[in-house]
Design an enzyme around this catalytic site. Structure first.
Site, PDB file in Angstrom:
ATOM      1  N   GLU A   1       0.888  -1.168   0.000  1.00 38.98           N
ATOM      2  CA  GLU A   1       0.000   0.000   0.000  1.00 38.98           C
ATOM      3  C   GLU A   1       0.920   1.209   0.000  1.00 38.98           C
ATOM      4  O   GLU A   1       1.443   1.609   1.023  1.00 38.98           O
ATOM      5  CB  GLU A   1      -0.890  -0.053   1.239  1.00 38.98           C
TER       6      GLU A   1
ATOM      7  N   CYS B   1      -2.118   8.782   2.751  1.00 37.59           N
ATOM      8  CA  CYS B   1      -1.939   8.231   1.386  1.00 37.59           C
ATOM      9  C   CYS B   1      -3.093   8.694   0.518  1.00 37.59           C
ATOM     10  O   CYS B   1      -2.949   8.795  -0.696  1.00 37.59           O
ATOM     11  CB  CYS B   1      -1.966   6.710   1.394  1.00 37.59           C
TER      12      CYS B   1
END
Ligand code: UN1
Length: 512
Positions: free
Chosen positions: A265, A299
């Site tokens: 990720e 993110c």
């Protein structure tokens, strides 16, 4: 305002904390070698922590490997019951842990509490999942044969987490990995190890009360060397890593060389498309939270706004007005919207990005800068800023972990989608529109190329129930909800013959 010393003592954070733990057993404390952790909130030392060396790492992984046989033999719903108790322990610790997340990492207290809530949510999800680790059944082409598939645990799961979600992303991985029957070794970010120490105390209390063997859930605090040991270690069946694309490529390369499994990720470069049919008030809230929340260090933070030319000036003005109202300061004070960046290196990256953007021709409609004076002594507080840019600028193509928002103009939806997709990363995306055609086109195969695509919601703040992750340089992994649990298990196909013959598949004859 919260009393940090009391919180640290309730969370069992000592003045000096060991480099590793296998549960109730903790490594030795070696004060002279300990690293001091400073809060970006006020620049004060919070506590010290030892950094693991190879020996500490090996002790943790050995123990995790040993306890795997016992843990996988525990029925999955019983493993879920332990995770249910972890969820309850987190509920009890929510206020303290949320405040420590805020103090060690710098996100607002609301977001710190939200992060702990995300941990509680994934515990609840994992409890249910523990009774549903389903495989499929298939129809065999042969008579009196049965085919099905089942899932088995992998072994030791290594979890490398980032500073921006210092505890939630670990819990997404660990809670699912645990109900699936794996043991875990966690390397938290060396920037936020104390929240990890607190979590390890919370979880090991539950484990000890349930006589769970030592090593089912381990913690190893260290720098990138520990990450590299993990990536190269054939004892670690899966390495789940969250962080920069650069780190992810290094981990993926090392793990691939030994044909291990990875779950990545990595970076995002998330955009919101604002169409002429958008509700601009909703778009404003989604944008500002997405760009300024966690000081632009998610993110999923909104980094680019792709705005239709007919509403461009109007929306730009709304944004400029909204940014004037953003209160920056101590994130534990609920009057403030935005806290500091994680450290002064991050401030440097933010300033560099602004310089590069200007050099490429970016026009700042809200100027950035470092805040100084009372309350800003840590040197980590910056102003959120907004620049008009071209999507092709090198700096716009790059993920800068800071509150810098880029504005880009578009004329047709096809062009907007091409701009949205025209970056190396592919995590999160959104469109603001009340027009069904636009929304559906954005969600179609010809639309957003990201792992997450939202309508009338910003790019950040995903719920845990969906699979979380993205494409391209984001790494392709999926964590948390939906069927993300499958990444933590190995699939086995079983064919059972309950006839008295041995017919071969594909009708092959083999008589003798
Ligand atoms: C991250 O930034 O690594 O969707 C995770 C969100 C949060 C998780 C972000 N639920 O913004």
């Amino acid at each position: 305002m919260v009393d940090i010393q009391k919180i640290l003592s309730r969370l069992k954070i000592n003045e000096v904390n060991p480099a590793y733990s296998t549960g109730s057993v903790w490594g030795e404390v070696n004060s002279p070698n300990a690293h001091t952790i400073y809060s970006p909130v006020d620049g004060k030392a919070i506590g010290k922590v030892n950094m693991a060396i190879g020996d500490d790492y090996n002790k943790a992984v050995d123990q995790a490997q040993q306890s795997f046989t016992a843990w996988r033999a525990v029925p999955a719903p019983r493993r879920g019951e332990i995770v249910r108790q972890v969820g309850n322990a987190l509920r009890e610790a929510k206020d303290d842990l949320g405040a420590l997340v805020s103090y060690e990492m710098g996100k607002s207290l609301q977001e710190g509490l939200g992060e702990v809530q995300e941990m509680i949510d994934i515990c609840d999800f994992a409890v249910g999942q523990s009774r549903q680790l389903y495989g499929l059944t298939m129809q065999s082409e042969r008579p009196l044969h049965r085919m099905y598939e089942q899932y088995h645990p992998l072994g030791v799961v290594g979890i490398i987490s980032a500073f921006n979600f210092p505890v939630a992303v670990w819990s997404w991985n660990a809670m699912l990995a645990l109900v699936c029957g794996n043991t875990c070794v966690w390397k938290p970010s060396e920037k936020t190890p104390l929240t990890a120490v607190a979590c390890q105390h919370i979880i090991s209390k539950v484990f000890t009360a349930n006589d769970i063997p030592e090593g089912v859930c381990c913690l190893v605090i260290g720098d990138r060397e520990v990450g590299s040991l993990m990536a190269n270690d054939p004892r670690v069946a899966l390495v789940s890593a969250t962080g920069s694309t650069r780190m992810g490529k290094a981990v993926a390369t090392a793990v691939a060389a030994r044909l291990g499994k990875v779950l990545l990720e990595l970076g995002g470069n998330n955009a919101i498309i604002i169409t002429p049919d958008a509700n601009l008030e909703m778009a404003l809230i989604g944008t500002v939270f997405g760009a300024v929340g966690t000081a632009g260090q998610r993110c999923t933070s909104t980094r680019r706004l792709i705005i239709h030319s007919s509403v461009y000036n109007d929306f730009k003005q709304k944004l400029v007005n909204a940014y004037k109202q953003i209160r920056i300061g101590n994130p534990l004070d609920s009057n403030n919207h935005m806290g500091p960046l994680i450290d002064t290196d991050a401030v440097k990256n933010y300033l560099d990005a602004i310089e590069k953007c200007k050099a490429e021709g970016g026009n700042f409609v809200v100027e950035g800068g470092v805040l100084e004076g009372e309350g800003y002594a840590s040197g980590c507080y910056v102003r959120p800023c907004i620049a008009e840019v071209e999507n092709s600028y090198a700096i716009v193509q790059h993920e800068t972990f800071a509150p810098i928002l880029y504005l880009i103009k578009y004329d047709t939806l096809d062009k907007a989608i091409a701009l949205q997709n025209g970056v190396p990363q592919g995590l999160s995306s959104a469109i603001m529109t009340n027009n069904l055609r636009e929304a559906e086109l954005f969600l179609s195969g010809a639309g957003s190329d990201c792992g997450i695509a939202n309508v009338n919601i910003g790019t950040s703040g995903a719920e845990i129930g969906g699979a979380f992750g993205g494409e391209k340089e984001t790494g392709g992994g999926r964590e948390s909800g939906s069927d993300a649990w499958k990444a933590y298990m190995r699939r086995q196909t079983n064919t059972i013959n309950y006839s008295t013959q041995l017919p071969l598949a594909q009708g092959i004859k083999f008589d003798f």
